[in-house]
Design an enzyme around this catalytic site. Structure first.
Site, PDB file in Angstrom:
ATOM      1  N   ASP A   1      29.102  24.836  24.545  1.00 20.11           N
ATOM      2  CA  ASP A   1      27.830  24.112  24.591  1.00 20.11           C
ATOM      3  C   ASP A   1      26.751  24.972  23.939  1.00 20.11           C
ATOM      4  O   ASP A   1      26.585  26.144  24.278  1.00 20.11           O
ATOM      5  CB  ASP A   1      27.461  23.833  26.047  1.00 20.11           C
ATOM      6  CG  ASP A   1      26.440  22.701  26.188  1.00 20.11           C
ATOM      7  OD1 ASP A   1      25.844  22.333  25.167  1.00 20.11           O
ATOM      8  OD2 ASP A   1      26.244  22.217  27.304  1.00 20.11           O
TER       9      ASP A   1
ATOM     10  N   ASP B   1      26.068  18.690  20.236  1.00 20.11           N
ATOM     11  CA  ASP B   1      26.021  20.118  20.576  1.00 20.11           C
ATOM     12  C   ASP B   1      27.097  20.551  21.575  1.00 20.11           C
ATOM     13  O   ASP B   1      26.965  21.573  22.234  1.00 20.11           O
ATOM     14  CB  ASP B   1      24.638  20.473  21.141  1.00 20.11           C
ATOM     15  CG  ASP B   1      24.274  19.641  22.369  1.00 20.11           C
ATOM     16  OD1 ASP B   1      25.040  18.716  22.716  1.00 20.11           O
ATOM     17  OD2 ASP B   1      23.226  19.917  22.978  1.00 20.11           O
ATOM     18  N   GLU B   2      28.172  19.766  21.692  1.00 19.37           N
ATOM     19  CA  GLU B   2      29.170  20.044  22.731  1.00 19.37           C
ATOM     20  C   GLU B   2      30.588  19.822  22.199  1.00 19.37           C
ATOM     21  O   GLU B   2      30.859  18.831  21.526  1.00 19.37           O
ATOM     22  CB  GLU B   2      28.911  19.103  23.911  1.00 19.37           C
ATOM     23  CG  GLU B   2      29.553  19.501  25.193  1.00 19.37           C
ATOM     24  CD  GLU B   2      29.112  18.600  26.349  1.00 19.37           C
ATOM     25  OE1 GLU B   2      29.543  18.856  27.466  1.00 19.37           O
ATOM     26  OE2 GLU B   2      28.347  17.632  26.125  1.00 19.37           O
TER      27      GLU B   2
END
EC number: 2.7.7.7
Length: 394
Positions: free
Chosen positions: A11, A105-106
């Site tokens: 993350d 974003d993960e």
């Protein structure tokens, strides 16, 4: 031969804020809020310094500034976030054989079986260092036997840290955490469990599954398994689909601009809904017009990363205006959204107000439950029952 599962969850910490700080280092260490206007906008992301005052994403910007009056409010730069996400994706793509990108974003990485050749935790640590070195962005990761525990380990490792939960230690790691740390466990479910004195995940571990099913229904077993570190869900390989499109061929050639516009609106709604359902946003919009003589023309324009009709529909209408020729009947029309990027609807919060976000969430919830086009804009209603056979392109 069976291997112990080795799952890593990655993350990017306060992603939007981190990207902005990369371009403006004076923001480092300060309370930063990224989102819509102070009047009716919504928070898209915020720094840890702002979170300390109770600010969180999807909160009205007005409320956030009341909690943290000294915060710096930034409108946000769609292009920067999409580019930074692509940069990180490319590094991961070149480093591991199997990964899943679940948002802008993960990521999840499956290292299962790689222990024969590498120390998986060491490889993940080196990958994290490379991402930070090459992109200048802070990043955290958790490693465990399943996706849920790995994600929860990441959350405990933040900001800018890493955490390994060894096999057999899952329950021990989870037990002291509050039940609201379980991903997907909503506020209402948490409140229901609190009423029975179940506050820590350790309490859930000791609970009888039949009791949990009695108060939570089918979700009872699912939550008990997650509390005990049981999660067999697979890593779905990342596929970088570039576009999503739909076309409609008329039985008889048509020259009625209003009718064509109405159909384009409905088609755009369907594609936008599919994007949101797949957790994607688009940055290029195009329409295709095939005239009666089979001559085909396309019009396209770059747009901010979005999956929202209120941004896409005016764009589609504008492209039709450019392509329109009143003297040439039309045989086929199509809409295409391209340059897709994984990312939740959150990325649109810069352009939205509270009411609009609630509307989209409500529409999607109803359409997901009862079928597409159950609710839509009035302009698309008269053709809502037609089947446009949308198709995906890889």
């Amino acid at each position: 031969m069976s291997f112990q599962r080795q799952i890593v969850h990655i993350d990017l910490d306060s992603f939007f804020v981190s990207v902005e700080r990369k371009f403006d280092p004076s923001l480092i260490g300060k309370a930063v809020i990224i989102g819509g206007s102070a009047d009716r906008g919504v928070v898209a992301s915020c720094s840890y310094e702002a979170r300390a005052f109770g600010v969180h994403s999807a909160m009205p910007t007005r409320q956030a500034l009341q909690l943290c009056p000294h915060a710096i409010l930034i409108r946000g730069s769609h292009g920067r976030y999409g580019e930074a996400s692509r940069e990180v994706t490319e590094i991961i793509h070149n480093a591991v054989p199997l990964y899943q990108k679940t948002s802008v974003d993960e990521f999840y990485i499956d290292y299962t079986g790689m222990d024969r050749f590498h120390n998986a935790y060491q490889h993940a640590s080196e990958l994290r260092q490379k991402i930070m070195r090459d992109t200048g962005l802070p990043i955290s990761f958790g490693m465990a036997s399943g996706k849920t525990v790995a994600k929860m380990a990441t959350n405990e490792a933040k900001p800018n840290g890493q955490l390994l939960i060894p096999h057999g230690k899952e329950k021990e790691f989870l037990a002291p955490l509050n039940i609201n740390k379980i991903p997907g466990l909503g506020e209402s479910t948490s409140q229901k469990l609190y009423q029975y004195g179940i506050e820590k995940i350790g309490d859930l571990q000791k609970a009888d599954i039949r009791f949990l099913e009695a108060i939570l229904g089918k979700a009872g077993k699912f939550i008990w398994e997650r509390a005990n570190g049981i999660d067999h869900s697979e890593i779905i390989p990342y596929s970088d689909r570039k576009s999503i499109s739909t076309e409609h061929t008329f039985h008889t050639n048509i020259a009625d601009k209003n009718a064509i516009e109405t159909i384009l609106v409905s088609m755009t709604e369907e594609l936008a809904y599919k994007l949101r359902k797949e957790n994607k946003v688009a940055s290029c919009l195009a329409i295709k017009v095939r005239y009666a003589n089979f001559e085909t023309h396309t019009q396209q324009e770059k747009i901010s990363l979005t999956a929202a009709e209120h941004i896409l529909i005016p764009g589609v209408k504008n492209l039709l205006k450019k392509a329109w020729n009143q003297y040439r009947p039309i045989r086929l029309i199509g809409v295409r959204l391209s340059d897709l990027c994984s990312g939740s609807y959150q990325i649109n919060l810069f352009d939205d107000n509270e009411e609009r976000i609630k509307l989209y969430k409500a529409m999607d919830k109803i359409n997901f439950k009862f079928g597409e086009k159950t609710v839509c804009r009035a302009a698309g209603m008269e053709i809502g029952t037609r089947n446009f056979n949308p198709f995906m392109r890889g």
